[in-house]
Scaffold this motif. Structure first.
Motif, PDB file in Angstrom:
ATOM      1  N   PHE A 267       0.849  -1.169   0.000  1.00 27.74           N
ATOM      2  CA  PHE A 267       0.000   0.000   0.000  1.00 27.74           C
ATOM      3  C   PHE A 267       0.892   1.229   0.000  1.00 27.74           C
ATOM      4  N   GLY A 268       0.324   2.378  -0.300  1.00 31.60           N
ATOM      5  CA  GLY A 268       1.075   3.619  -0.291  1.00 31.60           C
ATOM      6  C   GLY A 268       0.871   4.394   1.004  1.00 31.60           C
ATOM      7  N   VAL A 269       1.607   5.491   1.131  1.00 24.95           N
ATOM      8  CA  VAL A 269       1.436   6.422   2.243  1.00 24.95           C
ATOM      9  C   VAL A 269       1.236   7.809   1.661  1.00 24.95           C
ATOM     10  N   MET A 270       0.205   8.505   2.146  1.00 24.62           N
ATOM     11  CA  MET A 270      -0.036   9.881   1.744  1.00 24.62           C
ATOM     12  C   MET A 270      -0.054  10.775   2.969  1.00 24.62           C
ATOM     13  N   ALA A 271       0.550  11.941   2.841  1.00 26.32           N
ATOM     14  CA  ALA A 271       0.627  12.883   3.962  1.00 26.32           C
ATOM     15  C   ALA A 271       0.361  14.287   3.463  1.00 26.32           C
ATOM     16  N   VAL A 272      -0.274  15.081   4.313  1.00 26.92           N
ATOM     17  CA  VAL A 272      -0.504  16.500   4.035  1.00 26.92           C
ATOM     18  C   VAL A 272       0.329  17.289   5.049  1.00 26.92           C
ATOM     19  N   VAL A 273       1.259  18.090   4.549  1.00 26.60           N
ATOM     20  CA  VAL A 273       2.248  18.775   5.380  1.00 26.60           C
ATOM     21  C   VAL A 273       2.200  20.264   5.129  1.00 26.60           C
TER      22      VAL A 273
END
Length: 275
Positions: A267-273
């Motif tokens: 699976f992937g990882v998504m982040a909002v920074v």
């Protein structure tokens, strides 16, 4: 800034073209600013793409050849955003003679780059040969370095993770005065103490998952896969790091059948920074 990292397992997946379409649909929906992908493959015998057909391709290594079935190139044809992008090969993969490499996509122009081996091995035909790829861009009016890597395992007898990480630190040292984000498949489990994750956290790096105000369980491998044969538990081995404290709105597992279709064995990882 919205980031995504994914080990694509490119051209090893069944129904690969369908899954590329599903990944493209997810990217178009989420509108990522930065995408880092590992195991981005192409057939070594496939037709070469002419330079004028490469779009906003940034040449990191002038010897790199992009072929028609390059996973990143095929994906880009289905994206709504005309991303700036680059790709480098790292090693040959499988008996199908695939060139396996690292790709970075960015909404903003790529202005500088760095890449190098982190493995002691530099044999292109050995799958334990590893590199990192870094590019510079600008986000919110400031320069940002984006680093992409796919590392070996902590206890690997030939290429242990620790020496690869030490080499990555040496390569990145000249750039540490600027903001860096390190994305990738690190092949070290966050929940195991005294191994790779703890070793990385003793350095300058900050895990955007632990810093996130909103997050899920973070697990990106939930079954037996290549490199983790016989695995029967949930693992967090894919990360997005920053080299200084940053405000992280959220971190979520992506492309897991709940938050986007499953398109890879990872699976992937998504982040909002906020930067």
């Amino acid at each position: 800034m919205k980031l995504l990292t994914l080990n694509t397992h490119a051209w090893h997946e069944e129904n690969q073209l369908e899954k590329i379409g599903q990944l493209a649909a997810f990217i178009n929906e989420q509108q990522f600013d930065i995408i880092a992908m590992q195991e981005v493959n192409q057939l070594a015998a496939e037709e070469v793409v002419a330079e004028h057909d490469l779009g906003r391709y940034y040449t990191a290594d002038p010897e790199t050849i992009i072929r028609r079935d390059n996973y990143a190139y095929v994906l880009l044809q289905q994206l709504d955003v005309d991303y700036y992008w680059t790709w480098i090969p790292v090693h040959s993969a499988s008996q199908r003679k695939l060139d396996e490499g690292l790709a970075i996509l960015s909404r903003t122009p790529l202005t500088d780059h760095m890449y190098g081996h982190v493995s002691q091995l530099q044999d292109y035909n050995n799958s334990k040969t590893r590199k990192i790829l870094a590019v510079q861009t600008e986000q919110s009016g400031q320069p940002v370095w984006l680093v992409n890597g796919h590392f070996g395992w902590w206890n690997d007898e030939i290429e242990p993770f620790r020496q690869q990480w030490d080499e990555a630190e040496k390569l990145l040292e000249p750039y540490q005065d600027q903001l860096l984000f390190f994305l990738g498949d690190f092949n070290n489990v966050a929940e195991i103490r005294g191994e790779g994750y703890d070793y990385m956290m003793k350095q300058i790096w900050h895990d955007t998952y632990t810093a996130a105000s909103v997050k899920d369980d973070g697990h990106t491998v939930v079954k037996s896969i290549a490199g983790w044969e016989g695995n029967a538990r949930n693992l967090r081995i894919d990360y997005i790091y920053a080299n200084r404290p940053v405000q992280v709105q959220s971190s979520h597992v992506a492309l897991n059948g709940v938050n986007g279709a499953v398109v890879s064995d990872h699976f992937g990882v998504m982040a909002v920074v906020d930067i």
